[in-house]
Design an enzyme around this catalytic site. Sequence first.
Site, mmCIF file in Angstrom:
data_model
loop_
_atom_site.group_PDB
_atom_site.id
_atom_site.type_symbol
_atom_site.label_atom_id
_atom_site.label_comp_id
_atom_site.label_asym_id
_atom_site.label_seq_id
_atom_site.Cartn_x
_atom_site.Cartn_y
_atom_site.Cartn_z
ATOM 1 N N CYS A 1 51.570 -12.173 17.840
ATOM 2 C CA CYS A 1 51.414 -11.784 16.452
ATOM 3 C C CYS A 1 51.580 -13.002 15.551
ATOM 4 C CB CYS A 1 52.449 -10.725 16.089
ATOM 5 S SG CYS A 1 52.550 -9.371 17.268
ATOM 6 N N ARG B 1 44.962 -15.461 16.768
ATOM 7 C CA ARG B 1 45.989 -15.057 17.728
ATOM 8 C C ARG B 1 45.776 -13.636 18.229
ATOM 9 N NH1 ARG B 1 50.569 -18.534 17.121
ATOM 10 N NH2 ARG B 1 52.022 -16.940 17.798
ATOM 11 N N TRP C 1 49.977 -7.294 16.950
ATOM 12 C CA TRP C 1 49.263 -6.908 18.177
ATOM 13 C C TRP C 1 50.177 -5.950 18.906
ATOM 14 C CZ3 TRP C 1 49.615 -7.406 23.595
ATOM 15 C CH2 TRP C 1 48.415 -7.283 24.301
ATOM 16 N N ASN D 1 58.074 -11.085 15.658
ATOM 17 C CA ASN D 1 57.296 -11.289 16.879
ATOM 18 C C ASN D 1 58.247 -11.243 18.062
ATOM 19 O OD1 ASN D 1 55.049 -11.743 15.331
ATOM 20 N ND2 ASN D 1 55.022 -13.966 15.621
ATOM 21 N N GLY D 2 57.777 -10.714 19.185
ATOM 22 C CA GLY D 2 58.604 -10.649 20.380
ATOM 23 C C GLY D 2 58.866 -9.220 20.800
ATOM 24 N N GLU E 1 36.868 -19.519 36.284
ATOM 25 C CA GLU E 1 36.921 -19.743 34.840
ATOM 26 C C GLU E 1 35.641 -19.251 34.158
ATOM 27 O OE1 GLU E 1 38.022 -21.065 30.997
ATOM 28 O OE2 GLU E 1 39.085 -20.347 32.773
ATOM 29 N N LYS F 1 35.550 -16.383 31.270
ATOM 30 C CA LYS F 1 34.957 -16.564 29.946
ATOM 31 C C LYS F 1 33.990 -15.434 29.619
ATOM 32 C CE LYS F 1 37.122 -19.813 28.422
ATOM 33 N NZ LYS F 1 38.187 -19.089 29.100
ATOM 34 N N GLU G 1 35.900 -12.133 29.051
ATOM 35 C CA GLU G 1 36.735 -12.176 27.849
ATOM 36 C C GLU G 1 35.942 -11.864 26.583
ATOM 37 O OE1 GLU G 1 40.387 -15.345 28.317
ATOM 38 O OE2 GLU G 1 38.376 -16.163 28.066
ATOM 39 N N HIS H 1 32.432 -11.922 53.218
ATOM 40 C CA HIS H 1 33.605 -11.095 53.501
ATOM 41 C C HIS H 1 33.831 -10.057 52.400
ATOM 42 C CE1 HIS H 1 34.912 -13.579 56.927
ATOM 43 N NE2 HIS H 1 34.391 -14.576 56.218
ATOM 44 N N LYS I 1 45.646 -15.144 21.374
ATOM 45 C CA LYS I 1 45.533 -16.565 21.699
ATOM 46 C C LYS I 1 46.769 -17.070 22.422
ATOM 47 C CE LYS I 1 43.647 -20.627 21.672
ATOM 48 N NZ LYS I 1 42.522 -20.881 22.575
#
Length: 609
Positions: free
Chosen positions: A2, A27, A74, A98-99, A482, A486, A489, A505, A604
């Site tokens: 947040c 964020r 968030w 935040n937290g 990666e 991307k 996301e 496999h 973020k």
Amino acid sequence: MCGIVGYIGSQQASDIVIEGLRKLEYRGYDSAGIAALDAGRIALRRAEGKLVNLETLLRQQPVPGCVGIGHTRWATHGRPSETNAHPHQAGVIVVVHNGIIENYLELKERLIGLGHNFRSETDTEIIAHLIEQHFNDSGDFEAAVRAALSEVHGAYAVAVLCEAEPDKLIAAKLGSPLVVGQGQGEYFVASDIPAMLSHTREMVFLEDGELVVFNRSSMQVSTLAGTPLQKTPKTITWSPMMAEKGGYRHFMLKEIYEQPRAVADTIAGRLKDEEGDVHLESLGLDDKELQSLKKVFIIACGTSWHAALVGKFYIEKLARIPVEVDIASEFRYRDPIVDEDTLTLLISQSGETADTLAGLREAKGKGGRTVCICNVVDSSIARESDGVIYTHAGPEIGVASTKAFTTQLIGLYLFALRLGRVRGQLSAEECRRRVAELVSLPRKLETALELDVPIENIAKAFAHARDFLYLGRGNQYPIALEGALKLKEISYIHAEGYPAGEMKHGPIALIDENLPVVVLVPHNETYEKVISNMEEVRARGGRVIAVATRAETGLRDKCDALIELPETSDELMPILTSVPLQLLAYHVAVIKGTDVDQPRNLAKSVTVE
């Protein structure tokens, strides 16, 4: 995750707080709110959804005052809603946080027994009521905040106002980032630097267990217990323009295009060409300590974990020391074997990633040495590590990491070169040759970026797909992971990265004419084997997008689309192959109309477990 912004001074707080929150939108958040003090009364406004909704509300119902706090939330405890949005108020107290407060249910039950009524589903509201309870008992705002925070367990960054003391703002942190900005006759507090950069570059970084009390002319920092502390401001060299889009459609695209400069900046001043060596100014370990190492752990999360997987190839090849790569959220819970001859290398763009920070503390607690690769100066992980290799990517605003990833790979490569030299595994001449390749890399990245339009055309041909498969071998396998990350996301298409040799496999069962398969096939020792994997995909009707080097011939007949990159060394090739995968994901997302810079459900900086 947040965003927090607070202000005390002579300007209208709401203007500055909203501007700061806008700078923290990257964020990730699902609601926003603001509170300001005017004539001894608190005015509070909150709105679900994007910041524009709060701005619309403020035009209808302004909140005047020169002291204020704001927040983008968030959701962790409680669904996204106006009721659960911050700030939270209890009597004369208003709080943003935040937290996560781990003992909030126990505290809530006690406070209900004392007559407190709760409106939200959040853990944050408990902090407001707990401060109110202590304030009612003592009549001292600062003492009430200290007493309340001493009772909570978990992580917090808080900013607090009190109607009874309208010229005071209090902030504190434990496990969540909080930065103070010093202006001329005004003070700022925020969860990240960009929120304040347009007003000041003089920053004070709070440590865990520290509390700061602001009035209009001064600030006092102390421990939670009240011991005064002297903090020296640091000057931030980022300019506000570095955090703006600069004419690009999205931050992500701007940051993709910034990679040649970011790589050059991360290399700058660290190459000792004549000696055939690398200089890492803040490594924190001398030659004797580097020589004594018997094992390296690399721990990270998400994209940084993919960088760690590449780093394993670098360190084992160039320094001949065993490396184990861990996902940070798993490392601390498996009782890893760490001693004084073990180095734990931590990777985090923000330097505030909660699981990586916990892994750092686990390693230090067992007596191991620690070094981090980080993009944010004086972040928590950077401060607590024995040494740090800073990447010089500049602020990365887009949630999906691009330039931070490639500069992390540069940091890992520089560290591997240094370790190889000091351990006698790499000659000066061999290091000089590798340094020369490194110096030429920014120009090759610029050449890769010239493929933007052809890659956009490839994206148009495949954007309709519901699934993608990415294949790579050796140090290209992490890049396959990666690339898949991307795409998922920012486009919300299901994508999977896999070692090319493992395709038989399991994943081969997925292949048909509807499945695009991105194959990383630079010329290295597994080139012929990856070509065989491509043939297997084609034989089953799969559509192949190949990423190769220009020196290869005959590939066009083996794939549906070909992306040709300049040649470089095998170790640096992962940095080059990352670029077309970033561009492919970006263009697919734009075609699908998703929110490229702020993907749903993502943040973020993940500052809670």
